[in-house]
Write an enzyme that holds these catalytic residues in place. Structure first.
Site, mmCIF file in Angstrom:
data_model
loop_
_atom_site.group_PDB
_atom_site.id
_atom_site.type_symbol
_atom_site.label_atom_id
_atom_site.label_comp_id
_atom_site.label_asym_id
_atom_site.label_seq_id
_atom_site.Cartn_x
_atom_site.Cartn_y
_atom_site.Cartn_z
ATOM 1 N N GLU A 224 0.881 -1.178 0.000
ATOM 2 C CA GLU A 224 0.000 0.000 0.000
ATOM 3 C C GLU A 224 0.906 1.212 0.000
ATOM 4 O O GLU A 224 1.465 1.579 1.037
ATOM 5 C CB GLU A 224 -0.891 -0.013 1.256
ATOM 6 C CG GLU A 224 -1.840 -1.197 1.346
ATOM 7 C CD GLU A 224 -3.061 -1.069 0.445
ATOM 8 O OE1 GLU A 224 -3.168 -0.090 -0.320
ATOM 9 O OE2 GLU A 224 -3.923 -1.963 0.517
ATOM 10 N N CYS A 258 -2.418 9.495 2.786
ATOM 11 C CA CYS A 258 -2.062 8.935 1.474
ATOM 12 C C CYS A 258 -3.058 9.349 0.398
ATOM 13 O O CYS A 258 -2.682 9.548 -0.749
ATOM 14 C CB CYS A 258 -1.928 7.425 1.546
ATOM 15 S SG CYS A 258 -3.377 6.614 2.219
HETATM 16 P P1 NAD Z 1 8.399 5.078 4.454
HETATM 17 O O1 NAD Z 1 8.257 4.255 3.232
HETATM 18 O O2 NAD Z 1 9.547 5.992 4.566
HETATM 19 O O3 NAD Z 1 8.495 4.102 5.743
HETATM 20 C C1 NAD Z 1 7.509 3.133 6.012
HETATM 21 C C2 NAD Z 1 8.109 2.033 6.869
HETATM 22 O O4 NAD Z 1 9.120 1.341 6.132
HETATM 23 C C3 NAD Z 1 8.780 2.505 8.147
HETATM 24 O O5 NAD Z 1 8.496 1.601 9.168
HETATM 25 C C4 NAD Z 1 10.275 2.469 7.776
HETATM 26 O O6 NAD Z 1 11.135 2.335 8.882
HETATM 27 C C5 NAD Z 1 10.320 1.258 6.893
HETATM 28 N N1 NAD Z 1 11.449 1.209 5.932
HETATM 29 C C6 NAD Z 1 12.192 2.232 5.461
HETATM 30 N N2 NAD Z 1 13.062 1.779 4.529
HETATM 31 C C7 NAD Z 1 12.843 0.440 4.401
HETATM 32 C C8 NAD Z 1 13.398 -0.591 3.582
HETATM 33 N N3 NAD Z 1 14.345 -0.331 2.683
HETATM 34 N N4 NAD Z 1 12.899 -1.835 3.716
HETATM 35 C C9 NAD Z 1 11.922 -2.127 4.580
HETATM 36 N N5 NAD Z 1 11.371 -1.201 5.398
HETATM 37 C C10 NAD Z 1 11.817 0.075 5.297
HETATM 38 O O7 NAD Z 1 7.013 5.830 4.648
HETATM 39 P P2 NAD Z 1 6.570 6.856 5.790
HETATM 40 O O8 NAD Z 1 7.281 8.150 5.608
HETATM 41 O O9 NAD Z 1 6.627 6.188 7.108
HETATM 42 O O10 NAD Z 1 4.998 7.041 5.449
HETATM 43 C C11 NAD Z 1 4.508 7.924 4.503
HETATM 44 C C12 NAD Z 1 4.226 7.205 3.196
HETATM 45 O O11 NAD Z 1 3.279 6.156 3.400
HETATM 46 C C13 NAD Z 1 3.585 8.125 2.157
HETATM 47 O O12 NAD Z 1 4.146 7.863 0.910
HETATM 48 C C14 NAD Z 1 2.112 7.720 2.191
HETATM 49 O O13 NAD Z 1 1.403 8.027 1.019
HETATM 50 C C15 NAD Z 1 2.236 6.247 2.426
HETATM 51 N N6 NAD Z 1 0.983 5.685 2.939
HETATM 52 C C16 NAD Z 1 0.231 4.898 2.105
HETATM 53 C C17 NAD Z 1 -0.983 4.395 2.549
HETATM 54 C C18 NAD Z 1 -1.852 3.530 1.674
HETATM 55 O O14 NAD Z 1 -2.818 2.970 2.181
HETATM 56 N N7 NAD Z 1 -1.577 3.387 0.389
HETATM 57 C C19 NAD Z 1 -1.424 4.697 3.835
HETATM 58 C C20 NAD Z 1 -0.618 5.486 4.662
HETATM 59 C C21 NAD Z 1 0.594 5.971 4.197
#
Ligand code: NAD
Length: 443
Positions: A224, A258
């Site tokens: 997602e 999001c």
């Molecule tokens: P992010 O992708 O930076 O981090 C998300 C998670 O992934 C965190 O727990 C982080 O520590 C972890 N992470 C970081 N690098 C990683 C890697 N290489 N491998 C595995 N895990 C890793 O996102 P964020 O800043 O926490 O959240 C915001 C983003 O989430 C926005 O892009 C938003 O649109 C999206 N989002 C999407 C939905 C949806 O339903 N589609 C819902 C909420 C948020």
């Protein structure tokens, strides 16, 4: 000594608390423990698994005030919204658990049985913007389907995640749920560990990295990812209603949602009226810390994210956009309500996910042009169209997983699903819930 993650209140920078970061060897141990525990968990019937969630919900409900305050302090959203999220993690999760239970019942027809058996261990990796709901939406179907879960919350919101984990682990059999604290390093290690599935909510860039790393063992994926949601306002739209929606959606959670509306295309015959309405509504928006009264939104989660929003606004200005409201003099930790007109597709505001309280507006002369502009994106999470006569046609043409007609995208009766590079796999509804299982045919 173990490294710590200190969690800060985004409205004042004060430390709220801390957790220990997990080492890479902790992660493999936790996954191994989850693997062992999953075998017994799989022996419970889905009905029995749902019962655990009722006890969990009762405790979440009893602790709702302290959980809500912790969520507010750590993430910055106001009390009312945080309280809704806590409720969703309690009795909301019980309703979700019931739906999953029904979705994974075996089916028997003409001597063939289709079963939905557990996959094994699911890594749930979640973001900070809805730190409880995003975790609950993936942890609940994974567990009810009979999997064990290793939960890696965002490093921005580890305390509320730990509080939720503590309640889950108090009621669930030992080791069925595990928590890993850390940042990208721990996330990558978890993806590469001996898990069977990765259910991820977060950014597009991290989603791509996860897909690459998961490929070696063909790990199952639910992705997602982010969005850059367009909104089209047709000539015959109710302009006041459309403007109210635009501001509410763009500024919800300080734009850190999001499916927040990021790009708006308005019929040139009504664009002036629409802009005036949007500016009038947005001018009354108030921001502040979670415990201030009558705020519409709170601080930006961290300096890096705030810098990105400011860079997008500056980029638009340099490239000729017109700022109708705000755009500068942002107080520390916040972004003022910002309305920007005359944007074009060379600007970062149009190309990337801004994730801030910024509404960008441009006009179109033909419906075809509006559709082309909307679809000119690698993202395809949500989209919205306001209008009457052509609205249904436009909704069909928009390249998004969820399209709202005269309302926001996403429905309680459909899955939460992205198109294009906003998602791969999804959750919710029968087909979404079944993605947390292995389909098995016996005849
Ligand atoms: P992010 O992708 O930076 O981090 C998300 C998670 O992934 C965190 O727990 C982080 O520590 C972890 N992470 C970081 N690098 C990683 C890697 N290489 N491998 C595995 N895990 C890793 O996102 P964020 O800043 O926490 O959240 C915001 C983003 O989430 C926005 O892009 C938003 O649109 C999206 N989002 C999407 C939905 C949806 O339903 N589609 C819902 C909420 C948020």
């Amino acid at each position: 000594m173990r490294e710590k993650i200190i969690s800060y209140d985004p409205s004042n920078g004060e430390a709220v608390g801390e957790v220990k970061k997990n080492t890479l060897s902790d992660i493999s141990q936790k996954v191994a423990n989850a693997k062992m525990a999953q075998k017994e968990w799989a022996m419970y019937s889905p009905e029995e698994r749902v019962k655990f969630f009722s006890s969990i919900a009762a405790e979440i409900s009893a602790k709702s005030e302290e959980l809500t305050e912790l969520l507010c302090q750590e993430m910055g959203k106001d009390y009312h919204r945080a309280s809704g999220e806590v409720q969703g993690a309690g009795y909301g999760a019980v309703r979700l658990a019931e739906q999953v239970r029904n979705a994974i019942k075996p089916k028997k027809e003409m001597g063939t049985t289709i079963k939905y058996v557990p996959l094994g261990v699911v890594a749930v990796i979640s973001p900070w913007n809805y730190p409880l709901m995003m975790a609950v939406n993936l942890i609940t179907p994974a567990l009810i389907a009979g999997n064990a879960v290793v939960f890696k919350p965002s490093e921005e919101t580890p305390l509320i995640a730990q509080a939720y984990f503590d309640i889950l682990s108090k009621y669930l059999p030992k080791n069925v749920i595990q928590i890993v604290h850390g940042d990208g390093e721990q996330g990558r290690a978890l993806v590469e560990s001996d898990v069977n599935m990765i259910a991820f909510t977060g950014s597009q860039v991290v989603g791509k990295d996860i897909m690459k790393r998961a490929a070696s063992n063909i790990k199952r994926l639910v992705m997602e990812l982010g969005g850059n949601d367009p909104m089209i306002v047709l000539e015959d739209a109710d302009i006041e209603q459309a403007a109210r929606f635009a501001v509410a959606s763009s500024f919800e959670n300080a734009g850190q949602m999001c499916t927040s509306t990021e790009r708006i295309y308005v019929d040139e015959k009504v664009v002036q009226e629409f802009q005036n309405e949007v500016v009038a509504i947005a001018s009354n928006y108030k921001y502040g810390p979670w415990n201030a009264s009558n705020i519409n939104y709170g601080p930006i989660i961290n300096e890096k994210q705030r810098d990105k929003i400011i860079a997008h606004i500056k980029d638009a200005k340099v490239k000729g956009a017109k700022v109708l409201l705000g755009g500068e003099n942002h107080p520390e930790r916040y972004i003022v309500p910002t309305v920007i007109a005359e944007v074009n597709d060379t600007m970062l505001l149009e190309q990337e996910e801004t994730f801030g309280p910024v509404v960008s507006i441009d006009s179109f002369s033909t419906v075809k042009e509006a559709i082309t502009r909307s679809n000119n994106s690698t993202y395809g999470l949500g989209a919205v169209v306001f209008g009457e006569q052509n609205a249904a046609y436009v909704a069909e043409q928009l390249e998004a997983g969820m399209v709202g007609v005269n309302k926001g995208p996403g429905s309680g009766y459909g899955p939460w699903v992205g198109a294009k590079q906003s998602g791969f796999g999804y959750h919710g509804t029968v087909s979404g819930h079944r993605q947390f299982t292995q389909t098995k045919v016996i005849n």
